[in-house]
Write an enzyme that holds these catalytic residues in place. Structure first.
Site, PDB file in Angstrom:
ATOM      1  CG  HIS A  58      85.656  26.417  38.492  1.00 45.89           C
ATOM      2  ND1 HIS A  58      84.753  25.908  39.395  1.00 45.89           N
ATOM      3  CD2 HIS A  58      85.280  25.964  37.268  1.00 45.89           C
ATOM      4  CE1 HIS A  58      83.875  25.174  38.746  1.00 45.89           C
ATOM      5  NE2 HIS A  58      84.171  25.197  37.453  1.00 45.89           N
TER       6      HIS A  58
ATOM      7  CG  HIS B 263      81.655  28.166  34.604  1.00 44.78           C
ATOM      8  ND1 HIS B 263      81.024  27.338  33.697  1.00 44.78           N
ATOM      9  CD2 HIS B 263      82.150  27.356  35.575  1.00 44.78           C
ATOM     10  CE1 HIS B 263      81.129  26.084  34.104  1.00 44.78           C
ATOM     11  NE2 HIS B 263      81.817  26.056  35.235  1.00 44.78           N
TER      12      HIS B 263
END
Length: 137
Positions: A102, A100
């Site tokens: 941020h 992922h």
């Protein structure tokens, strides 16, 4: 889908999330433990433990999503800047093993610190690194 992964649960709709973006391959949502107001996570719907596992065609697409979402969150929050962070493996700070990104809006005077002590790189170390990296490419 990984049964022990909170991001897979979010993708499947089995865990709640405040989604700001979703398409066939990716979803972006507000971080429930934000570093700053507007902190967003962008995740692939397919479970990939880290960046090196993500297929090239999806990497190109996710970066477009990161760019689009970052632009929107910066405009919506009136942030002064932003960081895009992506960590791989525990030593780098990865806590959820579903790749992922941020997007962290930054504000003058916020408490977020991204800091390291600068080292030195000798000519010999640079040459060794260059050779080693190029040999691996």
């Amino acid at each position: 889908m990984n049964q022990d992964c909170i991001f897979c649960e979010i993708v499947e709709g089995d865990a709640p999330a405040w989604k700001v973006y979703e398409d066939e391959h990716f979803v972006a949502f507000l971080n429930i433990n934000p570093a700053t107001k507007g902190h967003i996570l962008v995740v692939p719907k397919e479970h990939y433990p880290q960046l090196l596992d993500l297929p090239e065609h999806e990497l190109k697409h996710i970066m477009k999503v990161v760019q689009e979402v970052a632009d929107s969150v910066i405009e919506a929050t009136d942030a002064d800047g932003f960081n895009v962070l992506q960590s791989n493996n525990p030593v780098a700070g990865q806590e959820i093993f579903h790749m992922h990104f941020h997007i962290i809006p930054r504000y003058h005077g916020d408490s977020v610190e991204i800091d390291w002590e600068e080292g030195e790189l000798s000519e010999e170390e640079a040459e060794d690194l260059l050779k080693g990296i190029k040999d691996c490419m």
